[in-house]
Design an enzyme around this catalytic site. Structure first.
Site, PDB file in Angstrom:
ATOM      1  N   MET A 282      -2.963   5.508   4.076  1.00 34.86           N
ATOM      2  CA  MET A 282      -3.141   4.633   2.925  1.00 34.86           C
ATOM      3  C   MET A 282      -1.873   4.532   2.075  1.00 34.86           C
ATOM      4  SD  MET A 282      -6.866   6.214   1.971  1.00 34.86           S
ATOM      5  CE  MET A 282      -7.180   5.248   0.491  1.00 34.86           C
ATOM      6  N   HIS A 283      -1.870   3.528   1.198  1.00 43.11           N
ATOM      7  CA  HIS A 283      -0.931   3.385   0.075  1.00 43.11           C
ATOM      8  C   HIS A 283       0.445   2.832   0.440  1.00 43.11           C
ATOM      9  CE1 HIS A 283      -3.914   5.582  -2.132  1.00 43.11           C
ATOM     10  NE2 HIS A 283      -3.685   6.724  -1.507  1.00 43.11           N
TER      11      HIS A 283
ATOM     12  N   ASP B 299      -7.725   5.121   6.557  1.00 42.90           N
ATOM     13  CA  ASP B 299      -8.152   6.269   7.367  1.00 42.90           C
ATOM     14  C   ASP B 299      -9.312   7.041   6.748  1.00 42.90           C
ATOM     15  OD1 ASP B 299      -6.613   7.360   5.322  1.00 42.90           O
ATOM     16  OD2 ASP B 299      -5.189   8.371   6.647  1.00 42.90           O
TER      17      ASP B 299
END
Length: 477
Positions: free
Chosen positions: A74-75, A231
């Site tokens: 992520m991110h 995820d």
């Protein structure tokens, strides 16, 4: 087939119609740090690793694939050109360069920040994009897309750019009230709206496998490719955790504790996070630490030992490591304190201490950080008598028992450690109608072994509070 694009490796799983995992293969790549506090990866390495992992699957399984789904770290931000290639290396979740941009976020109107729902932090896509806009303006302006890592990988598979809500909701560019990109925030931050792709549901078809990609992977062209999920959200799917109640503890490079909620409940203390699940009208609360497997991998490399030796230190040294404490803050931490000033260190070392004391202190430091995160999640009203334990960093029995003792919870080991990859494959099946969401809940992998808090649990409570006290002294030194 489910593809899980992690921080240090990609994992590919094949599942059957009954949800059972038939085969798993993986391939690794490096996370680079070209400057202090930076964390990057060349996305080309992701594609090459995906090819290597798929090449290790059996030909019979590859011929039988009906659909493909994705999960991913992520991110991050992948600036992407019109042709789908990365304009520069991807900036990852562990990156700490955007501290000034986080301050810019905190000056936004309080009502707007409420709609973004999460505390601004370095490594999240919004602050990273602001940094790129300021410091690498030519790359920023020449880019067609700013994609999440797994969305870039899907673009290589299908030639089409899409996003989906689970990853988008973790960017600080997502309006939880409108359930889409935050137009007001983009305007206030002067970020081009056309950089962000159209959002579609995680379990919808986002394109079909191109002939070129199929030839490189050795599988059939034209296969439907599902949008997939972040995820953590994919892991919830992979474990059949689609409703409130169970709490998952996933340990990989980072570590997360997550639980699904039927109501939108941001944390007013800004210590935990709330993101979208794959189902509209459901969210999950998350306590996250960044220095989990990342810190332990660093320690093992520093001492030149393997994971077996690292985990073996649990039995080789006493609880509390005979006074040695480790603080794992190699990168800026998240839950429960967004603090970029703390640094990693060992404390309390004396002449008689050995390598095993320092190794066990590293494990204890990560476990204590997890307890801090757990207590922050419990403070939001989450009740947990046990934790569903998953992830590559949970397989050693000694380590699991230490975690049970430190956390004071029963740990139920999920019998499929490949939760995100399995979740991605399940989303692929949902996209082509192979099963329904109710079926996915019923196909949950179930639990394997349980680790109960043992005789050292009370002792570790005392040691934990001692560690907290030392952590405060270290961070202010």
């Amino acid at each position: 087939m489910g593809i899980d694009l992690g921080t240090s490796s990609v994992k590919v799983a094949i599942i059957a119609g009954d949800g059972s995992v038939q085969q798993v293969a993986s391939a690794g790549y490096a996370m680079e740090s070209p400057r202090v506090g930076w964390a990057e990866t060349d996305p080309t390495a992701w594609w090459l690793a995906t090819r290597r992992a798929v090449a290790n699957l059996s030909a019979a399984h590859l011929r039988a694939i009906d659909a493909i789904g994705l999960a991913g770290q992520m991110h991050g931000v992948v600036l992407t050109g019109e042709d789908g290639s990365a304009v520069r290396p991807a900036i990852l979740w562990a990156d700490g360069r955007s501290t000034g941009e986080v301050d810019r976020y905190r000056r936004l109107d309080s009502g707007l920040l409420h709609r973004l729902a999460n505390p601004p932090a370095t490594g999240m896509a919004g602050p990273t994009l602001l940094w790129l806009k300021t410091h690498e303006s030519s790359a920023f302006e020449s880019s067609r897309w700013a994609l999440q890592p797994k969305d870039w990988l899907r673009l290589q598979l299908t030639g089409e750019a899409f996003g989906e809500p689970t990853d988008a909701s973790a960017t600080l560019l997502y309006d939880f009230v409108e359930d889409g990109w935050a137009a007001d925030a983009l305007h206030e931050l002067d970020i081009r709206r056309d950089l962000l792709p159209e959002l579609i549901a995680s379990q919808k078809v986002a394109g079909r496998l191109t002939r070129e990609a199929a030839e490189e992977l050795g599988i059939n062209a034209g296969l439907p490719v599902a949008a997939g999920a972040a995820d953590t959200a994919a892991t919830l799917v992979g474990h059949g955790m689609l409703g409130p109640g169970p709490v998952a503890l996933t340990i990989g490079t980072g570590a997360q504790m997550t639980t699904v909620r039927n109501e939108f409940r941001p944390d007013p203390t800004e210590r935990t996070y709330v993101f979208r699940t794959v189902e509209k009208g459901k969210w999950y609360s998350m306590a996250a630490i960044l220095n989990a497997g990342l810190a332990l991998d660093w320690v093992s490399n520093l001492f030149g030992v393997g994971w077996e030796t690292l985990y073996g230190s649990v039995a080789a040294a006493p609880a509390g490591s005979d006074g040695v404490s480790f603080f794992p803050y190699l990168v800026a931490e998240r839950t429960p304190h967004l603090d970029g000033s703390s640094r990693a260190c060992w404390s309390g070392i004396r002449l008689h201490h050995t390598r095993e004391h320092l190794l066990k202190a590293a494990l204890e430091g990560v476990a204590f950080s997890l307890r801090e995160a757990m207590e922050a999640l419990e403070a939001t009203g989450v009740s947990m008598a046990d934790l569903q334990l998953a992830g590559g960093g949970t397989v050693d029995q000694h380590w699991r028992q230490m975690l049970a003792d430190v956390l004071g919870k029963r740990l139920l080991t999920v019998d499929s450690p490949d939760g995100a990859a399995r979740g991605a494959a399940l989303l692929a099946g949902l996209a082509v109608g192979a099963w329904s969401l109710d079926d996915v809940a019923a196909l949950g992998p179930g639990n394997d072994r349980a680790a109960e808090p043992g005789v050292q649990s009370d002792a570790y409570t005392v040691l934990y509070h001692r560690w907290l006290s030392r952590a405060g002294q270290v961070s202010t030194a």
